[in-house]
Design an enzyme around this catalytic site. Structure first.
Site, PDB file in Angstrom:
ATOM      1  N   GLN A 111      -9.086 -33.748 -11.238  1.00  0.00           N
ATOM      2  CA  GLN A 111     -10.516 -33.819 -11.572  1.00  0.00           C
ATOM      3  C   GLN A 111     -11.105 -32.472 -11.983  1.00  0.00           C
ATOM      4  O   GLN A 111     -12.201 -32.414 -12.524  1.00  0.00           O
ATOM      5  CB  GLN A 111     -11.305 -34.352 -10.360  1.00  0.00           C
ATOM      6  CG  GLN A 111     -11.016 -35.787  -9.988  1.00  0.00           C
ATOM      7  CD  GLN A 111      -9.796 -35.963  -9.103  1.00  0.00           C
ATOM      8  OE1 GLN A 111      -9.041 -35.025  -8.854  1.00  0.00           O
ATOM      9  NE2 GLN A 111      -9.587 -37.176  -8.634  1.00  0.00           N
ATOM     10  N   TYR A 123     -11.341 -51.186  -4.348  1.00  0.00           N
ATOM     11  CA  TYR A 123     -10.543 -50.055  -4.799  1.00  0.00           C
ATOM     12  C   TYR A 123      -9.128 -50.509  -5.220  1.00  0.00           C
ATOM     13  O   TYR A 123      -8.479 -51.258  -4.515  1.00  0.00           O
ATOM     14  CB  TYR A 123     -10.414 -48.972  -3.707  1.00  0.00           C
ATOM     15  CG  TYR A 123      -9.300 -48.048  -4.091  1.00  0.00           C
ATOM     16  CD1 TYR A 123      -9.479 -47.138  -5.118  1.00  0.00           C
ATOM     17  CD2 TYR A 123      -8.036 -48.179  -3.527  1.00  0.00           C
ATOM     18  CE1 TYR A 123      -8.438 -46.360  -5.571  1.00  0.00           C
ATOM     19  CE2 TYR A 123      -6.982 -47.402  -3.977  1.00  0.00           C
ATOM     20  CZ  TYR A 123      -7.196 -46.500  -4.991  1.00  0.00           C
ATOM     21  OH  TYR A 123      -6.159 -45.753  -5.452  1.00  0.00           O
ATOM     22  N   HIS A 180     -10.218 -46.982   1.131  1.00  0.00           N
ATOM     23  CA  HIS A 180     -10.696 -45.937   0.218  1.00  0.00           C
ATOM     24  C   HIS A 180     -12.074 -45.392   0.578  1.00  0.00           C
ATOM     25  O   HIS A 180     -12.957 -45.273  -0.286  1.00  0.00           O
ATOM     26  CB  HIS A 180     -10.664 -46.455  -1.230  1.00  0.00           C
ATOM     27  CG  HIS A 180     -10.147 -45.446  -2.193  1.00  0.00           C
ATOM     28  ND1 HIS A 180     -10.948 -44.803  -3.095  1.00  0.00           N
ATOM     29  CD2 HIS A 180      -8.909 -44.946  -2.384  1.00  0.00           C
ATOM     30  CE1 HIS A 180     -10.234 -43.957  -3.816  1.00  0.00           C
ATOM     31  NE2 HIS A 180      -8.986 -44.023  -3.400  1.00  0.00           N
ATOM     32  N   GLU A 200      -5.433 -47.809   5.657  1.00  0.00           N
ATOM     33  CA  GLU A 200      -5.663 -46.454   5.131  1.00  0.00           C
ATOM     34  C   GLU A 200      -7.139 -46.176   4.864  1.00  0.00           C
ATOM     35  O   GLU A 200      -7.863 -47.038   4.369  1.00  0.00           O
ATOM     36  CB  GLU A 200      -4.863 -46.341   3.824  1.00  0.00           C
ATOM     37  CG  GLU A 200      -5.053 -45.043   3.084  1.00  0.00           C
ATOM     38  CD  GLU A 200      -4.173 -44.991   1.833  1.00  0.00           C
ATOM     39  OE1 GLU A 200      -3.147 -45.707   1.793  1.00  0.00           O
ATOM     40  OE2 GLU A 200      -4.515 -44.241   0.922  1.00  0.00           O
ATOM     41  N   GLU A 227       4.258 -42.763   0.064  1.00  0.00           N
ATOM     42  CA  GLU A 227       3.594 -43.438  -1.047  1.00  0.00           C
ATOM     43  C   GLU A 227       4.289 -43.006  -2.335  1.00  0.00           C
ATOM     44  O   GLU A 227       4.509 -41.817  -2.559  1.00  0.00           O
ATOM     45  CB  GLU A 227       2.112 -43.051  -1.118  1.00  0.00           C
ATOM     46  CG  GLU A 227       1.412 -43.672  -2.321  1.00  0.00           C
ATOM     47  CD  GLU A 227      -0.044 -43.229  -2.496  1.00  0.00           C
ATOM     48  OE1 GLU A 227      -0.778 -43.920  -3.210  1.00  0.00           O
ATOM     49  OE2 GLU A 227      -0.431 -42.199  -1.924  1.00  0.00           O
TER      50      GLU A 227
HETATM   51  O1  LIG Z   1      -3.958 -43.519  -1.740  1.00  0.00           O
HETATM   52  C1  LIG Z   1      -4.068 -43.490  -2.975  1.00  0.00           C
HETATM   53  O2  LIG Z   1      -3.082 -43.492  -3.690  1.00  0.00           O
HETATM   54  C2  LIG Z   1      -5.429 -43.461  -3.602  1.00  0.00           C
HETATM   55  O3  LIG Z   1      -6.361 -43.204  -2.610  1.00  0.00           O
HETATM   56  C3  LIG Z   1      -5.475 -42.464  -4.762  1.00  0.00           C
HETATM   57  O4  LIG Z   1      -4.894 -41.297  -4.367  1.00  0.00           O
HETATM   58  C4  LIG Z   1      -6.842 -42.044  -5.250  1.00  0.00           C
HETATM   59  O5  LIG Z   1      -7.483 -43.140  -5.768  1.00  0.00           O
HETATM   60  C5  LIG Z   1      -6.776 -40.956  -6.307  1.00  0.00           C
HETATM   61  O6  LIG Z   1      -5.793 -41.205  -7.274  1.00  0.00           O
HETATM   62 MG   LIG Z   2      -5.649 -43.626  -0.599  1.00  0.00          MG
END
Ligand SMILES: O=C(O)[C@@H](O)[C@H](O)[C@H](O)CO
Ligand SMILES: [Mg+2]
Length: 416
Positions: free
Chosen positions: A53, A173, A222, A246, A349
């Site tokens: 960003q 999200y 989120h 999460e 992840e």
């Molecule tokens: O856990 C996740 O992968 C999301 O929270 C993304 O990291 C976020 O939208 C920014 O790319």
């Molecule tokens: Mg996330």
């Protein structure tokens, strides 16, 4: 800068000669990678500095502020260089500075591995596991679509999926919405928390019916909930045995996370928005998380992250390092290095990079049968082809365009 040189004699004549930031967007998302060159021809290191960003700000921090302080240093003094860069700004931390610091820190670890001809995991005491179990996202505009996607991932060998489902307006999200979902409202493309809380249990109920009991199911709220809403959601999802829930709360409310965690039946994962090792430490010691999800470059690189991994090991918390599209393949290899060297590893992840990213970054880790296995190449095992990288110039405000639209149906702006 003579003041930033080490006040001890180096063991040999190797020195850092230049520090550069490269911004490239082969997968659409602007990625920032730092390249540190040395006085030995061909010996260089790469580090992830991706704050997608604010990529221009990170580039300036690397090239104008931090880089000049480390030119002339021996690349092996990693801990001292980290502390020097961290303290030298007096006001420390923050995602811009920490990402710039991470780029340099991780590049020095890469150089350390390459000098010895070993992967970085051997410098950290070696592997404690063969590979890292991963999860990736299954998202759809409807419950059935999300579940179909999850079934396809399970078919490919994934043992864990993060299930996100869209809905009216912006949708929730990570999944597609239905434009104009709240007709007659000040903002018909909004997101409604009540709808989200009512429908999410149905997504998981149906997921267990279709997908069975074995698949690990995860969910990312989120940052959008109040503590009470978070507890309500967690309790409503209890029958579906989530692997973790999460980011129920925004970082502004992390002091309430311990009470949410205490009341939630499933493990709580959080921390991707933490921007200092200190804040991540507090999250763990205050009892806010079962899984610590730090974005490694946002806290300053491998040097602080490996300390956090040890903190987790000693306190019974597990790691789930943040691995979204806005981590470069170098950062993905760093995550994997932490995963295979730490007894505290929980899950990783994984973003599945498009092929163009593999062309720019040869050696980008790939998942096989739900596991990432580290490369045996020296350093991080990931390279950067700058000629390829130049074909994909970054596009400004890609993320901001999305995040700026996260509003309630009444028009009020939400945490994205
Ligand atoms: O856990 C996740 O992968 C999301 O929270 C993304 O990291 C976020 O939208 C920014 O790319
Ligand atoms: Mg996330």
């Amino acid at each position: 800068m003579p003041e930033t040189q080490a006040p001890w004699a180096a063991r040999d004549s190797l020195r850092i000669t230049s520090v550069r930031a490269v911004v490239t967007a082969p997968g659409g998302v602007p990625l920032v990678v730092v390249r540190v060159d040395t006085s030995e021809p061909g010996l260089y290191g790469l580090g992830c500095a991706t704050f997608t960003q604010r990529f221009h700000a990170v580039t300036a921090a690397v090239e104008q502020h931090l880089g000049p302080m480390v030119v002339g240093r021996h690349p092996a003094d990693i801990e001292d260089v980290f502390r020097l860069l961290h303290f030298s700004s007096y006001w420390r931390g923050g995602p811009v500075h920490n990402n710039a610091l991470s780029g340099i820190d991780q590049a020095l670890w890469d150089i350390a591995g390459k000098r010895l001809g070993v992967p970085v995991y051997e410098l950290l005491g070696g592997r404690v596991r063969g590979g890292a179990a991963v999860y990736t996202g299954a998202r759809g505009g409807s419950v059935e679509e999300s579940i179909e996607r999850a079934a396809a991932l399970a078919e490919q060998g994934y043992r864990h999926v993060r299930l996100q489902c869209g809905g009216p307006g912006l949708g929730t999200y990570g999944a597609e919405g239905t434009p104009g979902g709240y007709p007659g409202s000040p903002y018909p493309d909004g997101w409604d928390v009540g709808h989200y809380l009512r429908t999410t249990p149905r997504l998981f109920e149906r997921a267990r019916e279709v997908l069975g009991d074995e698949l690990g199911l995860l969910h990312d709220a989120h940052n959008r909930l109040t503590p009470k809403e978070a507890v309500g959601l967690a309790r409503s999802l209890e029958p579906y045995r989530l692997f973790f829930l999460e980011d129920p709360l925004a970082p502004e409310h992390f002091d309430r996370l311990p009470e949410v965690r205490a009341a939630a039946p499933m493990p709580i994962a959080s921390g991707e928005l933490v921007t200092s090792m200190t804040d991540a430490t507090r999250l763990v010691t205050a009892g806010g998380v079962d899984y610590l999800r730090v974005h490694v470059s946002a806290v300053g690189g491998l040097t602080p992250a490996r300390k956090l991994a040890t903190l987790c090991e000693l306190t019974g918390v597990r790691t789930a390092w943040h691995g979204p599209p806005d981590v470069s393949p170098v950062g993905a290899a760093v995550n994997l290095t932490l995963d295979v060297t730490s007894p505290a590893f929980g899950i990783q992840e994984q973003h599945v990079y498009p092929e163009r990213v593999h062309e720019v970054f040869p050696g980008t880790p790939r998942t096989v049968d739900g596991y990432l296995v580290p490369s045996d190449r020296p350093g991080w095992g990931v390279d950067l082809d700058e000629a390829q990288a130049a074909k994909y110039p970054p596009q400004a405000h890609l993320h901001e365009r999305w995040a700026a639209r996260v509003r309630r149906p009444d028009g009020g702006l939400e945490a994205p």
